[in-house]
Design a protein around this motif. Structure first.
Motif: not given
Length: 323
Positions: A41-42, A46-49, A276-278
């Motif tokens: 994902g961009e 939420g990947k690092s979370t 725009e990104l979420f």
């Protein structure tokens, strides 16, 4: 294959000045022994979370609201204190994006490996050094005795990352979490690290959770891909499903951003994802991708999609219902 990691309906919030923000929403996924699963994902999705939640390193303003993180059937969310630390050090190994920042510049590789070994077991220096040399060799380092005497700044980026992988695996964890471990490396070294991770997963029946922003990197390594957007898994499936039959508009858009040597210069135009990104600061109803989705209808902004699943390929979209 036996499940090494099972995440069920995980919800995480952050407390910020504007209030409480929902950053992981009903995330569910499984990871089996010997399997490599990519999280794609961009930046800011939420990947690092997710990684920090699994390894119990959420910031002070982060909170697990609900859900389970099961490792060998034991829920890490319910563990506290020594029980949590023991589970984390015995079952999990972590490789971060920037090995130079993760390694201590004032210690030799040997000293850092000895300290890592002693986190789990108290052993003599000779035994710890032997274990370190064996693991460095397993990670493709040809002269482990020389590398052990060096400081991190004396090593190339590729060697630093191999040392990090060796340190992550030296205590024989069941799960390796690799958080964008190849981003800072050149293409040739990147491929070598990916090949090493595949080899280790196969030989050691190691479960690998590989986090990346790049679908093409994930395709070189993973068995399955979970596509993240807005703190949610919007699509999940085998590599061939994701690339040949993408079902979510976000996955389709991501694939159009990947360059390919199979297409002539004028035969395939790379398409940016418009809009725009979420932002987690905007607590909107409905589908998180709706503001950027070319297929969005009025319903998409009001109703949250339910995950649909067919033959191991799942996605969260109202597309069939609104068209």
């Amino acid at each position: 294959m036996t499940e090494a990691l099972c995440i069920k309906n995980l919800n995480v919030t952050y407390r910020v000045s504007q209030g409480t923000r929902h950053v992981l929403r009903d995330v569910s996924l499984t990871l089996k022994k010997g399997q490599i699963r990519a999280i794609v994902g961009e930046s800011g999705c939420g990947k690092s979370t997710l990684v920090n939640t699994i390894i119990s390193r959420l910031p002070a303003n982060g909170r697990i609201e609900s859900g389970q993180i099961l490792i060998d059937g034991q829920d890490m969310v319910s563990l506290k204190g020594d029980g949590l630390r023991r589970m984390r050090f015995e079952k999990l190994g972590v490789v971060f994006q920037d090995p130079f920042s993760a390694l201590d510049p004032s210690y030799t590789v040997e000293r850092q490996i000895i300290e890592t070994v002693n986190i789990k077991r108290k052993t003599d220096r000779k035994t710890a050094v032997r274990m370190g040399m064996e693991m460095l060799t397993a990670c493709g380092i040809r002269e482990p005795q020389e590398i052990m005497k060096k400081y991190p700044h004396e090593l190339s980026g590729g060697l630093q990352q191999r040392v990090m992988i060796a340190m992550a695996l030296i205590n024989e964890p069941e799960i390796l979490i690799a958080d964008e471990p190849t981003t800072a490396l050149d293409v040739t070294v990147q491929k070598e690290i990916l090949k090493l991770l595949r080899k280790l997963a196969d030989e050691r029946q190691l479960a690998v959770l590989f986090v990346t922003h790049s679908l093409d990197v994930a395709a070189m390594l993973a068995d399955r891909i979970a596509v993240f957007y807005g703190g949610q898994v919007v699509e999940e499936g085998r590599i061939e499903d994701i690339f040949n039959f993408p079902l979510h508009p976000y996955t389709q858009a991501l694939l159009k951003t990947i360059p390919s040597i199979e297409y002539g210069k004028n035969e395939r135009k790379l398409m940016p994802i418009e809009g725009e990104l979420f932002s987690f600061l905007d607590e909107n109803e409905g589908c998180c991708f709706a503001p950027r989705c070319p297929y969005a209808r009025e319903t998409c902004f009001r109703v949250s999609p339910v995950i649909k699943e067919n033959m191991g390929h799942s996605y969260a979209c109202l597309l069939e219902e609104v068209l």
